[in-house]
Write an enzyme that holds these catalytic residues in place. Structure first.
Site, mmCIF file in Angstrom:
data_model
loop_
_atom_site.group_PDB
_atom_site.id
_atom_site.type_symbol
_atom_site.label_atom_id
_atom_site.label_comp_id
_atom_site.label_asym_id
_atom_site.label_seq_id
_atom_site.Cartn_x
_atom_site.Cartn_y
_atom_site.Cartn_z
ATOM 1 N N GLY A 28 65.277 47.144 8.795
ATOM 2 C CA GLY A 28 65.201 46.373 7.563
ATOM 3 C C GLY A 28 63.820 45.791 7.308
ATOM 4 O O GLY A 28 62.834 46.217 7.898
ATOM 5 N N LEU A 30 62.152 46.256 4.626
ATOM 6 C CA LEU A 30 61.519 47.528 4.297
ATOM 7 C C LEU A 30 60.204 47.332 3.548
ATOM 8 O O LEU A 30 60.055 46.429 2.727
ATOM 9 C CB LEU A 30 62.475 48.378 3.446
ATOM 10 N N HIS A 31 59.247 48.213 3.849
ATOM 11 C CA HIS A 31 57.945 48.199 3.187
ATOM 12 C C HIS A 31 57.552 49.632 2.856
ATOM 13 O O HIS A 31 58.357 50.565 3.006
ATOM 14 C CB HIS A 31 56.890 47.513 4.065
ATOM 15 N N HIS A 34 58.322 52.429 5.313
ATOM 16 C CA HIS A 34 59.699 52.920 5.313
ATOM 17 C C HIS A 34 59.956 53.820 4.106
ATOM 18 O O HIS A 34 60.646 54.845 4.214
ATOM 19 C CB HIS A 34 60.681 51.750 5.274
ATOM 20 N N GLN A 58 67.094 45.660 22.076
ATOM 21 C CA GLN A 58 65.684 45.960 22.305
ATOM 22 C C GLN A 58 64.801 44.721 22.278
ATOM 23 O O GLN A 58 63.586 44.797 22.454
ATOM 24 C CB GLN A 58 65.174 46.978 21.298
ATOM 25 N N ASP A 147 54.632 53.592 15.840
ATOM 26 C CA ASP A 147 55.314 53.303 17.098
ATOM 27 C C ASP A 147 55.301 54.567 17.949
ATOM 28 O O ASP A 147 56.332 55.208 18.177
ATOM 29 C CB ASP A 147 56.738 52.834 16.826
ATOM 30 N N LEU A 181 50.996 48.888 8.236
ATOM 31 C CA LEU A 181 52.140 48.158 7.713
ATOM 32 C C LEU A 181 53.177 47.940 8.811
ATOM 33 O O LEU A 181 53.468 48.835 9.600
ATOM 34 C CB LEU A 181 52.767 48.927 6.554
ATOM 35 N N SER A 182 53.720 46.739 8.846
ATOM 36 C CA SER A 182 54.734 46.369 9.824
ATOM 37 C C SER A 182 55.560 45.236 9.243
ATOM 38 O O SER A 182 55.027 44.367 8.533
ATOM 39 C CB SER A 182 54.079 45.905 11.135
ATOM 40 N N SER A 183 56.859 45.240 9.537
ATOM 41 C CA SER A 183 57.714 44.145 9.073
ATOM 42 C C SER A 183 57.256 42.812 9.642
ATOM 43 O O SER A 183 57.457 41.757 9.036
ATOM 44 C CB SER A 183 59.172 44.415 9.462
#
Length: 273
Positions: A28, A30-31, A34, A58, A147, A181-183
């Protein structure tokens, strides 16, 4: 777009579809990264399934599970506008039971780099990905190359368990300033964000050195660490695509990886060469 919340309902719904399925598992918030994964799935498959599930297994004790960014309504709208056919939105009780069969990350690849500072993290990742792949049974599943270690381990799991799915790595999407980009970028203050740019700058430094025919890994890492100073560095590594240590860069078979802490936030980045 159909929203489904339980594994049984999703499996039942999909069993009558004789179509190629592209699957994008997410946590979730989302950017654009995603959305890029969803677009890649849309281009190559007849049906697109996205999951949103903040996977508790995790996260290590004391990590940001409780405050991990959640934007459920915005995420649903993004999925709808991006052409998603099915949004899978389960809760933890439908994914996990009290007495779980364990899937463990490999003893070497799963406990180096991010796995070294977060022991058990990748076991949780592989467990939930295994579950999601078995629920959706996709033709192709899409993961971001940002990742890189996670992508490598998921591909290894699929290979070693003889799973009938193609794992597709998609290039990292960056903001206009170069930040991947990262949440978790929402955690960064204005000052932190400026400091975070040292991560992408270190990778750019490495790329420029390689373009000038500097291929010695030790020399490249030394320069990268200077660019990253004074960030708290978890690792700077240059490996081949099998995640093995190398002494010299080999174009087409090299990934350069960085993990550093900016403020209270851990950030990952890499480039594939």
């Amino acid at each position: 777009m159909k929203i489904i919340s339980t594994p049984i309902e999703l499996k039942e719904y999909l069993k009558n579809f004789n179509k190629t399925i592209g699957f994008v598992p997410t946590m979730g918030a989302l950017h654009e990264g995603h959305i890029t994964l969803i677009k890649e799935a849309r281009k190559a498959n007849e049906l697109v399934v996205v999951s949103i599930f903040v996977n508790p297994t995790q996260f290590l004790k004391g990590e940001d599970l409780d405050k991990y960014p959640r934007k459920d309504e915005a995420d649903k709208k993004i999925c709808e506008l991006s052409g998603v056919d099915i949004l899978f939105f389960p809760d933890a009780s439908s994914i996990y039971s009290k007495d779980e069969v364990s899937i463990l990350a490999p003893n070497v690849r799963g406990f180096v780099l991010e796995g070294f500072s977060r022991p058990g993290h990748f076991s949780g990742v592989l467990t939930v990905v295994m579950k999601l792949l078995n629920i959706v049974n996709p033709t192709k599943a899409y993961f971001g190359k940002k990742d890189a270690q996670q992508l490598n381990l998921i591909a290894l799991m699929v290979k070693q368990y003889f799973m009938n799915v193609e794992i597709v790595g998609v290039d990292t999407v960056r903001d206009s300033d170069g930040l991947a980009l990262s949440s978790r970028n929402v955690y960064l203050s204005t000052k932190d964000r400026k400091e975070a740019l040292k991560i992408s700058s270190s990778l750019q430094t490495a790329a420029k050195m390689i373009l000038k025919d500097v291929v010695n890994v030790e020399n490249i890492i030394k320069e990268m660490r200077e660019v990253l100073n004074p960030l708290e560095i978890f690792y700077v590594e240059i490996l081949n695509l099998d995640f093995e240590i190398i002494k010299e860069v080999e174009l087409g078979n090299t990934v350069i990886l960085v993990e550093a802490k900016v403020g209270d936030t851990r950030l990952l980045d890499n480039i594939w060469l």
